[in-house]
Design a protein around this motif. Structure first.
Motif, PDB file in Angstrom:
ATOM      1  N   SER A 132      17.384 -30.040  13.171  1.00 56.46           N
ATOM      2  CA  SER A 132      16.921 -29.599  11.668  1.00 56.46           C
ATOM      3  C   SER A 132      16.811 -28.170  11.533  1.00 56.46           C
ATOM      4  N   ILE A 133      15.838 -27.563  12.532  1.00 58.19           N
ATOM      5  CA  ILE A 133      15.666 -26.151  12.590  1.00 58.19           C
ATOM      6  C   ILE A 133      16.910 -25.360  12.866  1.00 58.19           C
ATOM      7  N   LEU A 134      17.717 -25.976  13.648  1.00 62.12           N
ATOM      8  CA  LEU A 134      19.050 -25.249  13.873  1.00 62.12           C
ATOM      9  C   LEU A 134      19.861 -25.151  12.814  1.00 62.12           C
ATOM     10  N   ILE A 135      20.100 -26.324  11.945  1.00 56.11           N
ATOM     11  CA  ILE A 135      20.821 -26.271  10.841  1.00 56.11           C
ATOM     12  C   ILE A 135      20.296 -25.445   9.655  1.00 56.11           C
ATOM     13  N   ALA A 136      18.963 -25.309   9.510  1.00 55.54           N
ATOM     14  CA  ALA A 136      18.258 -24.549   8.547  1.00 55.54           C
ATOM     15  C   ALA A 136      18.658 -23.086   8.951  1.00 55.54           C
ATOM     16  N   VAL A 137      18.582 -22.720   9.930  1.00 53.13           N
ATOM     17  CA  VAL A 137      18.711 -21.323  10.449  1.00 53.13           C
ATOM     18  C   VAL A 137      20.210 -20.924  10.452  1.00 53.13           C
ATOM     19  N   LEU A 138      21.076 -21.980  10.754  1.00 56.88           N
ATOM     20  CA  LEU A 138      22.549 -21.684  10.469  1.00 56.88           C
ATOM     21  C   LEU A 138      22.742 -21.509   8.859  1.00 56.88           C
ATOM     22  N   VAL A 139      22.257 -22.543   8.184  1.00 52.11           N
ATOM     23  CA  VAL A 139      22.576 -22.364   6.788  1.00 52.11           C
ATOM     24  C   VAL A 139      22.132 -21.120   6.112  1.00 52.11           C
ATOM     25  N   LEU A 140      20.770 -20.486   6.563  1.00 57.53           N
ATOM     26  CA  LEU A 140      20.226 -19.334   6.171  1.00 57.53           C
ATOM     27  C   LEU A 140      20.965 -18.305   6.435  1.00 57.53           C
ATOM     28  N   LEU A 141      21.617 -17.927   7.675  1.00 56.23           N
ATOM     29  CA  LEU A 141      22.501 -17.051   8.227  1.00 56.23           C
ATOM     30  C   LEU A 141      23.682 -16.939   7.285  1.00 56.23           C
ATOM     31  N   VAL A 142      24.374 -18.186   7.099  1.00 60.28           N
ATOM     32  CA  VAL A 142      25.451 -18.175   6.087  1.00 60.28           C
ATOM     33  C   VAL A 142      25.320 -17.965   4.784  1.00 60.28           C
ATOM     34  N   VAL A 143      24.029 -18.108   4.143  1.00 64.20           N
ATOM     35  CA  VAL A 143      23.808 -17.828   2.711  1.00 64.20           C
ATOM     36  C   VAL A 143      23.431 -16.180   2.734  1.00 64.20           C
ATOM     37  N   LEU A 144      22.871 -15.676   4.071  1.00 64.05           N
ATOM     38  CA  LEU A 144      22.692 -14.282   3.812  1.00 64.05           C
ATOM     39  C   LEU A 144      23.928 -13.641   3.832  1.00 64.05           C
ATOM     40  N   LEU A 145      25.040 -14.026   4.667  1.00 66.60           N
ATOM     41  CA  LEU A 145      26.287 -13.342   4.753  1.00 66.60           C
ATOM     42  C   LEU A 145      27.158 -13.434   3.384  1.00 66.60           C
ATOM     43  N   ILE A 146      26.886 -14.578   2.823  1.00 61.83           N
ATOM     44  CA  ILE A 146      27.574 -14.745   1.401  1.00 61.83           C
ATOM     45  C   ILE A 146      27.025 -13.831   0.534  1.00 61.83           C
ATOM     46  N   GLY A 147      25.696 -13.512   0.288  1.00 63.39           N
ATOM     47  CA  GLY A 147      24.963 -13.078  -0.603  1.00 63.39           C
ATOM     48  C   GLY A 147      24.891 -11.637  -0.377  1.00 63.39           C
ATOM     49  N   TYR A 148      25.046 -10.954   0.729  1.00 65.99           N
ATOM     50  CA  TYR A 148      25.020  -9.657   0.760  1.00 65.99           C
ATOM     51  C   TYR A 148      25.556  -8.611  -0.146  1.00 65.99           C
ATOM     52  N   PRO A 149      24.746  -7.970  -0.639  1.00 64.26           N
ATOM     53  CA  PRO A 149      23.506  -7.366   0.023  1.00 64.26           C
ATOM     54  C   PRO A 149      22.474  -7.720  -0.943  1.00 64.26           C
ATOM     55  N   PHE A 150      22.615  -8.836  -1.754  1.00 61.16           N
ATOM     56  CA  PHE A 150      21.491  -9.186  -2.640  1.00 61.16           C
ATOM     57  C   PHE A 150      20.242  -9.591  -1.918  1.00 61.16           C
ATOM     58  N   PRO A 151      20.239 -10.585  -1.002  1.00 62.53           N
ATOM     59  CA  PRO A 151      19.119 -10.799  -0.172  1.00 62.53           C
ATOM     60  C   PRO A 151      18.379  -9.775   0.543  1.00 62.53           C
ATOM     61  N   ILE A 152      19.003  -8.605   0.682  1.00 60.45           N
ATOM     62  CA  ILE A 152      18.632  -7.737   1.629  1.00 60.45           C
ATOM     63  C   ILE A 152      17.822  -6.508   0.663  1.00 60.45           C
ATOM     64  N   LEU A 153      18.261  -6.346  -0.560  1.00 62.15           N
ATOM     65  CA  LEU A 153      17.490  -5.398  -1.566  1.00 62.15           C
ATOM     66  C   LEU A 153      16.136  -5.496  -1.600  1.00 62.15           C
ATOM     67  N   PRO A 154      15.272  -6.584  -1.607  1.00 64.56           N
ATOM     68  CA  PRO A 154      13.953  -6.497  -1.566  1.00 64.56           C
ATOM     69  C   PRO A 154      13.336  -5.580  -0.346  1.00 64.56           C
ATOM     70  N   PHE A 155      13.746  -5.799   0.687  1.00 64.31           N
ATOM     71  CA  PHE A 155      13.348  -4.818   1.966  1.00 64.31           C
ATOM     72  C   PHE A 155      13.804  -3.571   1.652  1.00 64.31           C
ATOM     73  N   LYS A 156      14.496  -3.280   0.674  1.00 67.41           N
ATOM     74  CA  LYS A 156      14.809  -1.764   0.633  1.00 67.41           C
ATOM     75  C   LYS A 156      14.143  -1.043  -0.400  1.00 67.41           C
ATOM     76  N   GLY A 157      13.547  -1.946  -1.085  1.00 65.94           N
ATOM     77  CA  GLY A 157      12.459  -1.425  -2.292  1.00 65.94           C
ATOM     78  C   GLY A 157      13.180  -1.466  -3.722  1.00 65.94           C
ATOM     79  N   VAL A 158      14.062  -2.663  -3.716  1.00 70.49           N
ATOM     80  CA  VAL A 158      14.862  -2.704  -5.037  1.00 70.49           C
ATOM     81  C   VAL A 158      14.866  -4.470  -5.203  1.00 70.49           C
TER      82      VAL A 158
END
Length: 182
Positions: free
Chosen positions: A135-161
């Motif tokens: 379950s942890i492996l699937i959750a991490v895999l889904v998180l990575l795929v979502v981050l790749l698909i949504g780039y750059p929107f999930p990264i923006l809060p870490f940059k101050g936006v």
């Protein structure tokens, strides 16, 4: 904003800006460095408007210190000058796309739903630890795929936006008893 003719679209936009009393800075095919270097001068403004107009061969940016409503527009809260530079760099490189952002949440939901469904079909845990690790492996895999698909929107809060979500305007029904009694 896209159009068949860059000149026609810019003429319409400039008329609208003129009617609103806005005098934008117009940049035609700017280098990303040029757009980023404007971040320091724009950062003190309460609102910064950036409109990108794409033509067949080139593109144009309008920058102005006002807030206006446009369709398919994204709104951001920027907390640091570095965040504004990063956002302008992404805009210049064409990484910020309102249409992509609209599809992001539905795509992320479908990926997580399908991964859960596929996991339940093919995996039979022998014990609790197998189930937990898988379950942890699937959750991490889904998180990575979502981050790749949504780039750059999930990264923006870490940059101050921060992306400001607009609430959809709803039209409420108004009851008119006088019209109903006729």
């Amino acid at each position: 904003m896209s159009a068949s003719s860059l000149a026609e679209t810019s003429k319409v936009l400039e008329k609208r800006f003129s009617s609103l009393g806005i005098r934008p800075v117009r940049l035609i095919d700017p280098e990303c460095y040029t757009l980023e270097s404007l971040a320091d001068s724009l950062y003190g403004s309460e609102h910064i408007g950036i409109v990108e107009v794409k033509g067949e061969l080139n593109r144009m940016f309008y920058l102005f210190p006002e807030k206006i409503e446009l369709e398919d527009a994204l709104e951001f809260d920027v907390f640091t000058p570095e965040g504004l530079k990063y956002l302008l760099k992404l805009i210049c490189k064409g990484k910020i796309d309102p249409k992509k952002h609209k599809r992001f949440s539905m795509t992320a939901f479908l990926i997580s739903l399908s991964s859960g469904f596929i996991t339940s079909l093919f995996f039979e845990p022998r014990n609790y630890w197998d189930y937990l690790l898988f379950s942890i492996l699937i959750a991490v895999l889904v998180l990575l795929v979502v981050l790749l698909i949504g780039y750059p929107f999930p990264i923006l809060p870490f940059k101050g936006v921060k992306l400001v979500e607009r609430k959809k305007k709803t039209i409420s029904k108004i009851s008119c008893p006088q019209l109903w009694n006729r």
